[in-house]
Design a protein around this motif. Structure first.
Motif, PDB file in Angstrom:
ATOM      1  N   VAL A  25     -20.375  -0.631  -5.792  1.00 37.16           N
ATOM      2  CA  VAL A  25     -18.990  -0.218  -6.033  1.00 37.16           C
ATOM      3  C   VAL A  25     -18.061  -0.884  -5.024  1.00 37.16           C
ATOM      4  O   VAL A  25     -16.971  -1.335  -5.370  1.00 37.16           O
ATOM      5  CB  VAL A  25     -18.852   1.321  -5.963  1.00 37.16           C
ATOM      6  CG1 VAL A  25     -17.391   1.749  -6.038  1.00 37.16           C
ATOM      7  CG2 VAL A  25     -19.646   1.983  -7.089  1.00 37.16           C
ATOM      8  N   MET A  26     -18.477  -0.980  -3.776  1.00 35.05           N
ATOM      9  CA  MET A  26     -17.625  -1.509  -2.700  1.00 35.05           C
ATOM     10  C   MET A  26     -17.707  -3.036  -2.567  1.00 35.05           C
ATOM     11  O   MET A  26     -17.011  -3.616  -1.736  1.00 35.05           O
ATOM     12  CB  MET A  26     -18.011  -0.856  -1.375  1.00 35.05           C
ATOM     13  CG  MET A  26     -17.811   0.662  -1.351  1.00 35.05           C
ATOM     14  SD  MET A  26     -16.098   1.172  -1.621  1.00 35.05           S
ATOM     15  CE  MET A  26     -15.408   0.770  -0.014  1.00 35.05           C
ATOM     16  N   ARG A  27     -18.494  -3.657  -3.405  1.00 38.25           N
ATOM     17  CA  ARG A  27     -18.748  -5.105  -3.290  1.00 38.25           C
ATOM     18  C   ARG A  27     -17.488  -5.937  -3.180  1.00 38.25           C
ATOM     19  O   ARG A  27     -17.390  -6.835  -2.346  1.00 38.25           O
ATOM     20  CB  ARG A  27     -19.576  -5.558  -4.494  1.00 38.25           C
ATOM     21  CG  ARG A  27     -19.895  -7.016  -4.499  1.00 38.25           C
ATOM     22  CD  ARG A  27     -20.778  -7.371  -5.670  1.00 38.25           C
ATOM     23  NE  ARG A  27     -20.947  -8.809  -5.738  1.00 38.25           N
ATOM     24  CZ  ARG A  27     -21.268  -9.454  -6.842  1.00 38.25           C
ATOM     25  NH1 ARG A  27     -21.513  -8.789  -7.954  1.00 38.25           N
ATOM     26  NH2 ARG A  27     -21.389 -10.756  -6.840  1.00 38.25           N
ATOM     27  N   PHE A  28     -16.485  -5.655  -4.000  1.00 38.11           N
ATOM     28  CA  PHE A  28     -15.268  -6.462  -4.011  1.00 38.11           C
ATOM     29  C   PHE A  28     -14.089  -5.782  -3.326  1.00 38.11           C
ATOM     30  O   PHE A  28     -12.963  -6.273  -3.378  1.00 38.11           O
ATOM     31  CB  PHE A  28     -14.888  -6.837  -5.449  1.00 38.11           C
ATOM     32  CG  PHE A  28     -15.923  -7.688  -6.124  1.00 38.11           C
ATOM     33  CD1 PHE A  28     -16.187  -8.976  -5.689  1.00 38.11           C
ATOM     34  CD2 PHE A  28     -16.657  -7.199  -7.191  1.00 38.11           C
ATOM     35  CE1 PHE A  28     -17.149  -9.766  -6.307  1.00 38.11           C
ATOM     36  CE2 PHE A  28     -17.620  -7.980  -7.823  1.00 38.11           C
ATOM     37  CZ  PHE A  28     -17.866  -9.269  -7.381  1.00 38.11           C
ATOM     38  N   GLN A  29     -14.335  -4.658  -2.668  1.00 42.25           N
ATOM     39  CA  GLN A  29     -13.281  -3.965  -1.926  1.00 42.25           C
ATOM     40  C   GLN A  29     -13.070  -4.658  -0.583  1.00 42.25           C
ATOM     41  O   GLN A  29     -13.990  -5.276  -0.037  1.00 42.25           O
ATOM     42  CB  GLN A  29     -13.653  -2.497  -1.703  1.00 42.25           C
ATOM     43  CG  GLN A  29     -13.874  -1.704  -2.971  1.00 42.25           C
ATOM     44  CD  GLN A  29     -12.617  -1.585  -3.811  1.00 42.25           C
ATOM     45  OE1 GLN A  29     -11.543  -1.310  -3.292  1.00 42.25           O
ATOM     46  NE2 GLN A  29     -12.757  -1.810  -5.094  1.00 42.25           N
ATOM     47  N   ALA A  80       5.446  -2.367  -7.365  1.00 50.11           N
ATOM     48  CA  ALA A  80       4.324  -1.680  -6.725  1.00 50.11           C
ATOM     49  C   ALA A  80       3.052  -2.466  -6.975  1.00 50.11           C
ATOM     50  O   ALA A  80       2.917  -3.164  -7.983  1.00 50.11           O
ATOM     51  CB  ALA A  80       4.175  -0.265  -7.288  1.00 50.11           C
ATOM     52  N   VAL A  81       2.113  -2.316  -6.048  1.00 44.24           N
ATOM     53  CA  VAL A  81       0.774  -2.859  -6.231  1.00 44.24           C
ATOM     54  C   VAL A  81      -0.112  -1.713  -6.694  1.00 44.24           C
ATOM     55  O   VAL A  81      -0.050  -0.607  -6.165  1.00 44.24           O
ATOM     56  CB  VAL A  81       0.242  -3.545  -4.952  1.00 44.24           C
ATOM     57  CG1 VAL A  81       0.183  -2.589  -3.774  1.00 44.24           C
ATOM     58  CG2 VAL A  81      -1.127  -4.180  -5.208  1.00 44.24           C
ATOM     59  N   LEU A  82      -0.912  -1.976  -7.700  1.00 46.00           N
ATOM     60  CA  LEU A  82      -1.785  -0.991  -8.332  1.00 46.00           C
ATOM     61  C   LEU A  82      -3.220  -1.235  -7.892  1.00 46.00           C
ATOM     62  O   LEU A  82      -3.637  -2.384  -7.732  1.00 46.00           O
ATOM     63  CB  LEU A  82      -1.683  -1.156  -9.857  1.00 46.00           C
ATOM     64  CG  LEU A  82      -2.654  -0.387 -10.749  1.00 46.00           C
ATOM     65  CD1 LEU A  82      -2.257   1.094 -10.793  1.00 46.00           C
ATOM     66  CD2 LEU A  82      -2.658  -0.988 -12.160  1.00 46.00           C
ATOM     67  N   TRP A  83      -4.003  -0.146  -7.716  1.00 48.40           N
ATOM     68  CA  TRP A  83      -5.434  -0.278  -7.446  1.00 48.40           C
ATOM     69  C   TRP A  83      -6.198   0.861  -8.087  1.00 48.40           C
ATOM     70  O   TRP A  83      -5.623   1.863  -8.493  1.00 48.40           O
ATOM     71  CB  TRP A  83      -5.732  -0.322  -5.946  1.00 48.40           C
ATOM     72  CG  TRP A  83      -5.395   0.939  -5.229  1.00 48.40           C
ATOM     73  CD1 TRP A  83      -6.151   2.077  -5.150  1.00 48.40           C
ATOM     74  CD2 TRP A  83      -4.204   1.221  -4.515  1.00 48.40           C
ATOM     75  NE1 TRP A  83      -5.510   3.029  -4.418  1.00 48.40           N
ATOM     76  CE2 TRP A  83      -4.295   2.536  -4.019  1.00 48.40           C
ATOM     77  CE3 TRP A  83      -3.057   0.486  -4.248  1.00 48.40           C
ATOM     78  CZ2 TRP A  83      -3.301   3.124  -3.273  1.00 48.40           C
ATOM     79  CZ3 TRP A  83      -2.060   1.076  -3.501  1.00 48.40           C
ATOM     80  CH2 TRP A  83      -2.189   2.374  -3.025  1.00 48.40           C
ATOM     81  N   TYR A  84      -7.506   0.674  -8.149  1.00 48.44           N
ATOM     82  CA  TYR A  84      -8.390   1.689  -8.720  1.00 48.44           C
ATOM     83  C   TYR A  84      -9.806   1.435  -8.240  1.00 48.44           C
ATOM     84  O   TYR A  84     -10.165   0.308  -7.896  1.00 48.44           O
ATOM     85  CB  TYR A  84      -8.354   1.668 -10.256  1.00 48.44           C
ATOM     86  CG  TYR A  84      -8.278   0.283 -10.853  1.00 48.44           C
ATOM     87  CD1 TYR A  84      -9.408  -0.521 -10.957  1.00 48.44           C
ATOM     88  CD2 TYR A  84      -7.064  -0.240 -11.291  1.00 48.44           C
ATOM     89  CE1 TYR A  84      -9.338  -1.800 -11.478  1.00 48.44           C
ATOM     90  CE2 TYR A  84      -6.981  -1.519 -11.824  1.00 48.44           C
ATOM     91  CZ  TYR A  84      -8.122  -2.292 -11.918  1.00 48.44           C
ATOM     92  OH  TYR A  84      -8.046  -3.564 -12.430  1.00 48.44           O
ATOM     93  N   ILE A  85     -10.588   2.512  -8.218  1.00 50.86           N
ATOM     94  CA  ILE A  85     -12.007   2.432  -7.881  1.00 50.86           C
ATOM     95  C   ILE A  85     -12.687   3.625  -8.549  1.00 50.86           C
ATOM     96  O   ILE A  85     -12.107   4.708  -8.613  1.00 50.86           O
ATOM     97  CB  ILE A  85     -12.243   2.404  -6.353  1.00 50.86           C
ATOM     98  CG1 ILE A  85     -13.728   2.183  -6.021  1.00 50.86           C
ATOM     99  CG2 ILE A  85     -11.681   3.647  -5.690  1.00 50.86           C
ATOM    100  CD1 ILE A  85     -13.989   1.874  -4.554  1.00 50.86           C
ATOM    101  N   ALA A 117      -1.354  -6.294  -9.562  1.00 54.31           N
ATOM    102  CA  ALA A 117      -2.665  -5.974  -9.004  1.00 54.31           C
ATOM    103  C   ALA A 117      -3.388  -7.283  -8.741  1.00 54.31           C
ATOM    104  O   ALA A 117      -3.050  -8.318  -9.325  1.00 54.31           O
ATOM    105  CB  ALA A 117      -3.460  -5.106  -9.975  1.00 54.31           C
ATOM    106  N   ASP A 118      -4.372  -7.225  -7.871  1.00 56.81           N
ATOM    107  CA  ASP A 118      -5.176  -8.420  -7.628  1.00 56.81           C
ATOM    108  C   ASP A 118      -6.639  -8.040  -7.550  1.00 56.81           C
ATOM    109  O   ASP A 118      -6.983  -6.875  -7.390  1.00 56.81           O
ATOM    110  CB  ASP A 118      -4.718  -9.161  -6.366  1.00 56.81           C
ATOM    111  CG  ASP A 118      -4.963  -8.381  -5.087  1.00 56.81           C
ATOM    112  OD1 ASP A 118      -5.191  -7.159  -5.150  1.00 56.81           O
ATOM    113  OD2 ASP A 118      -4.907  -8.991  -4.007  1.00 56.81           O
ATOM    114  N   CYS A 119      -7.477  -9.038  -7.714  1.00 53.31           N
ATOM    115  CA  CYS A 119      -8.919  -8.815  -7.605  1.00 53.31           C
ATOM    116  C   CYS A 119      -9.614 -10.144  -7.345  1.00 53.31           C
ATOM    117  O   CYS A 119      -9.039 -11.218  -7.539  1.00 53.31           O
ATOM    118  CB  CYS A 119      -9.484  -8.164  -8.877  1.00 53.31           C
ATOM    119  SG  CYS A 119      -9.572  -9.244 -10.311  1.00 53.31           S
ATOM    120  N   ASP A 120     -10.830 -10.049  -6.912  1.00 50.45           N
ATOM    121  CA  ASP A 120     -11.695 -11.204  -6.751  1.00 50.45           C
ATOM    122  C   ASP A 120     -12.049 -11.691  -8.157  1.00 50.45           C
ATOM    123  O   ASP A 120     -12.420 -10.879  -9.005  1.00 50.45           O
ATOM    124  CB  ASP A 120     -12.951 -10.782  -5.982  1.00 50.45           C
ATOM    125  CG  ASP A 120     -13.847 -11.948  -5.615  1.00 50.45           C
ATOM    126  OD1 ASP A 120     -14.239 -12.717  -6.530  1.00 50.45           O
ATOM    127  OD2 ASP A 120     -14.194 -12.065  -4.428  1.00 50.45           O
TER     128      ASP A 120
END
Length: 176
Positions: free
Chosen positions: A30-34, A90-95, A128-131
């Protein structure tokens, strides 16, 4: 603050929620890309405390909410936004707890946050951003109607490695 969706309740964190957040924050997959490392129980407690403190700020700029299944009252993740009122964005995130992946919960929660951002906060842009290796995350962004604006190469140093970033965004008039 509470936001209801067909299957979820998005609500403020409570002090003892760390027991549930640590279930996913201690999971390496779950935390791999955090940006943060796997969290200990204490670190999960400290994060919840930080959320509770930041929720009191006026004007409120951080909205970090627990994702709770309405049928079982189980906390399964979090969704949030950091608002920049001057830029009207705003920047959006989720986990999400891995047990609940691929069931549409993250998309449902993030959609509710976008709705809140555009309709209640009157924002102009949410991003939002992501790997790029995090296929599940950018597919959620695409399901939300966000468009890829950028692919930054090795722009952030995370966990001992230079990583790329995809940036996705949505404008208020595109949402409507």
């Amino acid at each position: 603050m509470q936001i209801h969706t067909p299957r979820l309740l998005l609500r403020e964190f409570k002090q003892d929620d760390w027991h549930f957040t640590n279930l996913y924050e201690s999971n390496e997959e779950v935390m791999r890309f955090q940006t943060s490392e796997v969290r200990s129980s204490r670190e999960s407690q400290e994060y919840i405390q930080q959320c509770l403190e930041e929720a009191k700020e006026e004007p409120r700029t951080l909205f970090d909410l627990a994702i709770v299944l309405r049928t079982t009252n189980m906390l399964i993740g979090r969704v949030g936004m950091k608002v920049d009122y001057d830029a009207e964005e705003a920047v959006l995130w989720y986990i999400l707890n891995q047990t609940y992946w691929n069931k549409g919960y993250t998309t449902e929660a993030a959609s509710a946050m976008i709705h809140f951002g555009f309709d209640d906060l009157q924002l102009h842009r949410i991003w939002a951003d992501c790997d790029p290796r995090n296929i599940g995350s950018y597919r959620i962004m695409e399901k939300l109607g966000m468009r890829r604006e950028a692919h930054f190469r090795e722009n952030i140093f995370i966990k001992g490695h230079w990583c790329d970033s995809y940036v996705y965004a949505l404008l208020d008039h595109e949402w409507r």
